[in-house]
Design a protein around this motif. Structure first.
Motif, short mmCIF file in Angstrom:
data_model
loop_
_atom_site.label_atom_id
_atom_site.label_comp_id
_atom_site.label_asym_id
_atom_site.label_seq_id
_atom_site.Cartn_x
_atom_site.Cartn_y
_atom_site.Cartn_z
N ILE A 149 36.13 26.17 38.24
CA ILE A 149 36.56 27.48 39.41
C ILE A 149 37.90 27.31 39.87
N THR A 150 38.39 26.15 39.64
CA THR A 150 39.57 26.15 40.47
C THR A 150 40.72 27.02 39.51
N LEU A 151 41.07 26.83 38.57
CA LEU A 151 41.67 27.22 37.67
C LEU A 151 41.31 28.63 37.28
N ALA A 152 39.84 29.17 37.47
CA ALA A 152 39.52 30.72 37.23
C ALA A 152 40.44 30.92 38.05
N LYS A 153 39.88 30.86 39.74
CA LYS A 153 41.09 31.58 40.77
C LYS A 153 41.44 31.27 41.43
N ARG A 154 42.91 30.81 40.00
CA ARG A 154 44.36 31.12 40.20
C ARG A 154 44.86 31.89 38.75
N SER A 155 43.96 32.04 38.40
CA SER A 155 44.24 32.73 37.34
C SER A 155 43.92 34.81 38.05
N ILE A 156 43.43 34.31 39.26
CA ILE A 156 43.38 35.91 39.41
C ILE A 156 43.70 36.39 40.84
N THR A 157 44.21 35.43 41.82
CA THR A 157 45.18 35.12 42.72
C THR A 157 45.83 35.80 43.02
N HIS A 158 46.48 36.56 41.75
CA HIS A 158 47.43 37.45 42.29
C HIS A 158 46.99 38.53 42.90
N LEU A 159 46.12 38.82 41.74
CA LEU A 159 45.53 39.92 42.21
C LEU A 159 44.31 39.78 44.30
N TYR A 160 43.80 38.68 43.86
CA TYR A 160 42.89 38.39 45.17
C TYR A 160 44.04 38.41 46.56
N ASP A 161 44.86 38.06 46.13
CA ASP A 161 45.28 37.97 47.67
C ASP A 161 46.90 39.15 47.94
N SER A 162 46.21 39.89 46.67
CA SER A 162 47.35 41.42 47.10
C SER A 162 46.47 42.13 48.18
N GLY A 163 45.28 41.85 48.69
CA GLY A 163 44.64 42.82 50.11
C GLY A 163 44.97 44.15 49.14
N ARG A 164 44.84 44.05 47.95
CA ARG A 164 43.93 45.31 47.24
C ARG A 164 42.32 44.91 47.66
N VAL A 165 41.81 46.15 47.72
CA VAL A 165 39.96 46.12 47.15
C VAL A 165 39.06 47.45 46.51
N ASP A 166 40.96 48.16 45.82
CA ASP A 166 39.96 48.59 44.89
C ASP A 166 39.36 48.39 44.06
N THR A 167 38.49 49.31 43.34
CA THR A 167 37.97 49.84 41.52
C THR A 167 39.31 49.29 40.45
N ALA A 168 40.36 48.73 40.66
CA ALA A 168 41.11 49.07 39.39
C ALA A 168 41.66 47.47 39.85
N VAL A 169 41.51 46.75 40.55
CA VAL A 169 42.30 45.34 40.84
C VAL A 169 40.55 44.94 40.84
N MET A 170 39.42 45.09 40.91
CA MET A 170 38.31 44.45 40.72
C MET A 170 38.32 44.80 39.22
N GLU A 171 38.44 45.56 38.71
CA GLU A 171 38.60 45.92 37.34
C GLU A 171 38.97 45.02 36.38
N GLU A 172 40.58 44.52 36.56
CA GLU A 172 41.64 43.70 36.31
C GLU A 172 40.75 41.97 36.58
N ALA A 173 40.49 42.39 37.33
CA ALA A 173 40.14 40.87 37.89
C ALA A 173 38.97 40.35 36.52
N LYS A 174 37.63 40.90 37.00
CA LYS A 174 36.76 40.87 35.98
C LYS A 174 37.04 40.58 34.30
N ALA A 175 38.09 42.06 34.37
CA ALA A 175 38.56 41.34 32.87
C ALA A 175 39.01 40.30 32.41
N ILE A 176 40.00 39.40 33.25
CA ILE A 176 40.72 38.08 33.13
C ILE A 176 40.07 37.47 33.68
N LEU A 177 38.60 37.26 33.94
CA LEU A 177 37.49 36.29 33.81
C LEU A 177 36.50 36.20 32.78
#
Length: 459
Positions: free
Chosen positions: A64-92
């Motif tokens: 879980i730690t590794l998975a969270k790190r893989s999207i940290t740059h997106l999650y910590d960006s402060g963005r909550v738009d659909t594009a960021v979430m979709e990118e995170a979904k694709a990575i996971l």
């Protein structure tokens, strides 16, 4: 032989007293070992299961730690738009490990957002999904993640991708509160069940092997004790047999010596004392005749006649003693000697009958003496104690043995009591020794209807 048999029985009792506790202790040891082994098996199962789960829990947290790190740059960006979430979904969705390891994402409403192995679930609401045990899986996962900032663990049944079968699963979930997501991954626990089954099988094999080894060792010890006991018995029995044979030879020598001494005394009495008494008797009778011719005093004649009568009685008693010491009739054969004994019993008013069957005059002198003395003792006991009216004596021989049977209709006696009474039964004891000294056996049965004495001497 009876003493030997009692000795053997006593020895086997001692052996059994050694073997029985050994067998009992073996069963106790086997039971204790199995009980302790089963208890140890359960403890080991718990330890293995706990250790396995702890290792898997650490492993899941690491994933879980590794998975969270893989999207940290997106999650910590402060963005909550659909594009960021979709990118995170694709990575996971691309993250996976092993053949059954994957990540999933649900929102707080139970909608499936990411599932790399079950694409058909993505986009559907699983809020009311239950496993085979009736557990609300998605609701419990969401509640577990939201109630603990560091996440939590949940167990449930889920389809295993590699086998498409339902298996128990342990999942670790955390929340991504900025996006309203829960992120989780899990491991299937059927592997630990197989591991535990394998361990159980090995433990049971060890238990059976240990039990079998204990039983084999105990059996070997028991067999060894029995073999050593048999060897000891054979040696002791051999020594006892040799000792018994020596005792029989010694007893026979004593009896022969007694008979020889009796014969010597009888001859001395017959050839010397009896002849002297006969000579005295003749002289007294001669004096009586002279007194009668000379018409001497009647008183002297009466005295001499009285002396002559007493002397005659003395000679009669002396002849009986000589006959008892050495029966001259035995020199003419066993039948004649026993027949003479049977005839003598008529003197006390007992009707006696004697019969023979077979060739009984070909026996050895030792056997003849033993049978004669046994008959003499039996008839003597009948005259003194039995109060019998009839006596039957039967002497017979066949290819197997010579049998002497003496039966009376007297009042009988307690055979066991007489045998055990040290003050009585001396004659019966002598009879038994004489018969056994020539390889025979003596049987006495007695009741209120009479007594039967049976003597068998085997060829």
């Amino acid at each position: 032989m009876s003493q030997l048999w009692l000795t053997i029985k006593s020895r086997w009792k001692i052996i059994l007293l050694a073997i029985v506790p050994l067998i009992a202790s073996t069963f106790v040891i086997v039971y204790t070992v199995r009980y302790q082994a089963i208890a140890l098996e359960k403890q080991q199962q718990e330890v293995i299961k706990t250790t396995y789960l702890n290792s898997k829990d650490l492993e899941l947290k690491s994933y879980i730690t590794l998975a969270k790190r893989s999207i940290t740059h997106l999650y910590d960006s402060g963005r909550v738009d659909t594009a960021v979430m979709e990118e995170a979904k694709a990575i996971l969705a691309k993250l996976e490990y092993g053949k059954d390891g994957y990540f999933f994402v649900y929102d707080y409403q139970g909608n499936s957002l990411v599932h790399s192995r079950q694409w058909n679930l993505v986009g559907t609401n699983q809020w009311n999904l239950k496993d085979d045990q009736g557990k609300l899986v998605i609701q419990d996962l969401i509640n577990r993640a939201r109630t603990n900032d560091k996440g939590g663990f949940e167990n449930y049944d889920w389809e295993k991708p590699s086998s498409h079968s339902i298996a128990p699963k342990r999942t670790y979930v955390i929340t991504l509160p900025k996006w309203g997501w829960i992120l989780g991954t899990g491991v299937y626990l059927d592997d630990i069940d197989r591991a535990l089954i394998k361990v159980n099988s090995q433990l049971r094999d060890n238990i059976h092997s240990t039990t079998f080894s204990i039983i084999i060792i105990a059996t070997f010890v028991v067999v060894l004790i029995i073999i050593l006991s048999l060897v000891l018995n054979i040696r002791v029995d051999t020594k006892l047999s040799v000792a018994d044979a020596k005792l029989k030879i010694l007893a026979q020598r004593i009896i022969n010596t007694q008979e020889e001494e009796r014969t010597r005394v009888a001859r001395e009495l017959h050839d010397s004392v009896m002849n002297m008494l006969v000579g005295i008797k003749f002289r007294i009778e001669g004096r009586i005749i002279e007194l009668l011719e000379n018409e001497q005093s009647d008183s002297v004649r009466v005295r001499l006649e009285d002396i002559a009568v007493k002397l005659k009685d003395t000679l009669t008693e002396l002849r009986r003693i000589v006959r008892d010491l050495h029966p001259l009739a035995l020199d003419l054969g066993l039948k004649v000697a026993i027949e003479q004994l049977v005839l003598n019993i008529h003197d006390v008013g007992i009707a006696a009958k004697f019969s023979t069957y077979g060739e009984v005059d070909s026996l050895s002198i030792t056997t003849n003496r033993a049978l004669y003395r046994a008959t003499q003792e039996s008839l003597h006991n009948i005259k003194r104690h039995a109060h019998a009216r009839h006596v039957t004596v039967k002497l017979e021989e066949d290819s197997a043995c010579v049998q002497l049977t003496i039966q009376d209709d007297g009042i009988g006696f307690n055979v066991d009591h007489i045998k055990c009474d040290p003050k009585h039964g001396f004659g019966l004891h002598n009879m038994k020794e004489r018969v056994e000294s020539v390889g025979g056996e003596l049987t006495i049965t007695s009741s209120l209807q009479g007594t039967i004495v049976i003597i068998k001497v085997y060829h």
